[in-house]
Scaffold this motif. Structure first.
Motif, short mmCIF file in Angstrom:
data_model
loop_
_atom_site.label_atom_id
_atom_site.label_comp_id
_atom_site.label_asym_id
_atom_site.label_seq_id
_atom_site.Cartn_x
_atom_site.Cartn_y
_atom_site.Cartn_z
N MET A 446 38.44 101.55 84.26
CA MET A 446 39.67 102.79 83.98
C MET A 446 39.72 103.49 85.42
N LYS A 447 38.41 103.50 86.07
CA LYS A 447 38.56 104.34 87.33
C LYS A 447 39.31 103.60 88.54
N GLU A 448 39.16 102.13 88.21
CA GLU A 448 39.95 101.20 89.17
C GLU A 448 41.18 101.23 88.90
N MET A 449 41.77 101.42 87.72
CA MET A 449 43.02 101.42 87.39
C MET A 449 43.77 102.50 87.44
N TYR A 450 43.06 103.72 87.36
CA TYR A 450 43.40 105.20 87.85
C TYR A 450 43.77 105.39 89.20
N LEU A 451 43.04 104.84 89.93
CA LEU A 451 42.88 104.83 91.61
C LEU A 451 44.05 104.02 92.04
N ASP A 452 44.13 102.93 91.56
CA ASP A 452 45.52 102.11 91.81
C ASP A 452 46.75 102.73 91.48
N TRP A 453 46.83 103.37 89.98
CA TRP A 453 48.12 103.95 89.65
C TRP A 453 48.54 105.37 90.34
#
Length: 567
Positions: A446-453
């Protein structure tokens, strides 16, 4: 001279006090390669001078090496099998017989070795008597091994077929057989019948009966034997779904035995439809007699197989679809449909554009399997695909029913849907919520996705603040840091100071287990306009101290390649 020198070196190694298996293998491999080379040279030149003396001495040496090796390392089955393969390759039948005899004395606990030896006796040496003797010996060690009985049964049928062919040839040649005559019982497979009856008393289970029946069907003189196996199957395993499954599918085969060469396409389609109807009639009787989940699964699997078969007839395709959907509905009404089959049913409904029914089925599935993440995911995908209302409520309901561990697929689906549907504020709130709701291991994704978004929607400054904030709570993934490094590199004023900070943070987490991270850091210092190549020495020294085990050697070799310009 070269051959002598190499052979002498290998010979010395196997004369040591402390013997190594690899030395024997190397010596054998060398001698086998030499044999192959001599064989090719002789074929090329057509020169066969001293063939027996040269090849025979090498073959004898290889056999003696194998004998010494298998004598020393008796438990190594692969070594024995290598010797067997070598004997087969060079047609050393007498030697192979000895190898099998010794191997089976040591490895009598392995049924597959007995089968291999018996097959060789039957197929290569054409000795049914020796093969039978081996199978009987094997059954003393493994009285309840289904595979042994199956192969013994097959061998007896092959022996009967061989004798039938011999008799036919003698009759055609009108030869006088004298006192020798063929036993009618053996010709009709009576020995195989005895094997089957003996096995049936010791081995329970419908799988064995079906395996034996499939072997019997390969021979055209076993109609009576097939009938006996089938009667036994129906009498002893009437409540087993596999029995009914076989009986139903048999209706297809019975119909296909009739000649259809001159039939029109329409007639063929009609005939196929009738055969499938007969199969379904048997299955309908089966689900009434054995109303279990496994029985319905067999029925549905059959229907799906028939539906997925290619046909040019739209009428037949439609009939198969209707039948499959009807069977799914009946199984659902009986509450005997597994979670995996609900998934297949939903996919079939969506492929057939039956949207309303798909929504109903998805809702029914989550009522039955309310704690299953996959089932909720399935229902949500249906709602999203069909663009229905109530997706958010459905997500909320799913989170109430499902335990926090394993909810990652639901959270990823939720945020992906929210990105395309809801406002940025709602999506950000959802990301924040997901970090607290998921387990620490799952929050990494979720951290990776949050960063990308955040980077895609708000830009560099906001993502940098977010990165600093997320770094306060472990765990992290390597991709999380790499993503931030990549974002920094994409900026027009890419600052080496920031890159160093990200690399240092990543190395604190993964520096002891990842060599590529150290190398990328060194490359960055060398290639960046504001990099400091003089730092490479200290980074290398830290890497050598921090990396564990074999990774140090891996790092040194890669670093050397980097220095020489090959990486």
């Amino acid at each position: 001279r070269a051959v002598l020198r190499k052979a002498s070196a290998l010979e010395y190694k196997i004369q040591r006090r402390a013997l190594r298996k690899q030395d024997f293998i190397n010596y054998i491999q060398y001698e086998v390669n030499l044999l192959e080379l001599i064989k090719k040279r002789r074929a090329l030149t057509g020169y066969s001078f001293k063939k027996d003396e040269i090849e025979h001495s090498i073959l004898h040496r290889v056999h003696s090496l194998f004998n010494r090796a298998t004598g020393k390392w008796k438990d190594d089955v692969q070594l024995w099998l290598s010797h067997v393969a070598f004997c087969k390759q060079w047609n050393a039948k007498h030697q192979l017989s000895k190898v099998f005899s010794t191997m089976l004395a040591i490895h009598s606990n392995k049924p597959e070795l007995w089968i291999m030896a018996a097959k060789w006796e039957m197929e290569t040496r054409l000795s049914s008597e020796s093969a039978r003797h081996l199978f009987l010996r094997a059954l003393r060690f493994h009285p309840e091994c289904p595979k042994l009985y199956q192969e013994y049964f097959r061998m007896e049928l092959m022996h009967a077929e061989k004798q039938r062919k011999e008799k036919k040839e003698f009759e055609q040649a009108k030869m006088d057989l004298g006192e020798f005559n063929y036993s009618e019982e053996i010709l009709n497979g009576e020995m195989a019948r005895i094997v089957y009856r003996d096995a049936s008393q010791k081995i329970k289970g419908v799988e064995f009966q079906l395996a034996v029946l499939s072997i019997a069907k390969l021979f055209d003189f076993t109609q009576d034997l097939q009938k006996e196996i089938l009667e036994n199957l129906q009498a002893r395993y009437a409540d087993d779904p596999l029995t009914w499954d076989y009986m139903a599918r048999r209706e297809l085969e019975l119909g296909s035995q009739q000649p259809t060469e001159h039939a029109t396409k329409q007639k063929k389609v009609s005939e196929m439809a009738q055969r499938e109807e007969r199969c379904c009639a048997v299955f309908d009787e089966a689900v009434r007699a054995v109303p279990t989940e496994d029985m319905w699964k067999c029925y549905i699997t059959f229907c799906l197989e028939r539906y997925n078969r290619k046909t040019n007839s739209k009428e037949l395709k439609q009939k198969r679809l209707e039948r499959t959907l009807s069977v799914f509905s009946k199984a659902h009404e009986s509450n005997l449909l597994s979670e995996a089959l609900y998934k297949q049913w939903l996919q079939l409904l969506l492929d057939s554009s039956l949207c309303e029914k798909a929504v109903e089925v998805a809702e029914a599935a989550v009522r039955l399997f309310s704690q299953s993440v996959e089932t909720w995911q399935m229902r949500l995908r249906v709602l999203i695909q069909l663009e229905r209302d109530g997706v958010t409520q459905c997500f909320e309901e799913a989170m109430k029913h499902v335990k926090s561990k394993g909810t990652l697929p639901l959270w990823t689906l939720w945020v992906e849907w929210s990105e395309g549907t809801n406002s940025k504020e709602d999506t950000e709130a959802l990301y924040q919520r997901s970090l607290h709701a998921t387990t620490p291991a799952e929050s990494v994704t979720m951290k990776e996705m949050y960063l990308d978004w955040t980077y895609r929607n708000y830009g560099y400054k906001k993502v940098k603040r977010l990165f600093t904030s997320l770094c306060e709570s472990r765990p992290f993934s390597l991709d999380f840091f790499r993503k931030m490094i990549q974002i920094e590199k994409e900026q027009e004023s890419c600052k080496m100071l920031h890159l160093r900070e990200y690399y240092e943070r990543a190395l604190r987490e993964f520096g002891s287990t990842n060599t590529d991270l150290w190398l990328d850091y060194i490359k960055e210092e060398l290639s960046h306009p504001h990099g400091k190549p003089e730092n490479c020495g200290s980074i290398h020294w830290r890497a050598m101290k921090m990396l564990q085990g074999d990774l140090v050697e891996d790092f040194v070799s890669k670093y050397t390649l980097l220095q020489t310009g090959h990486l």
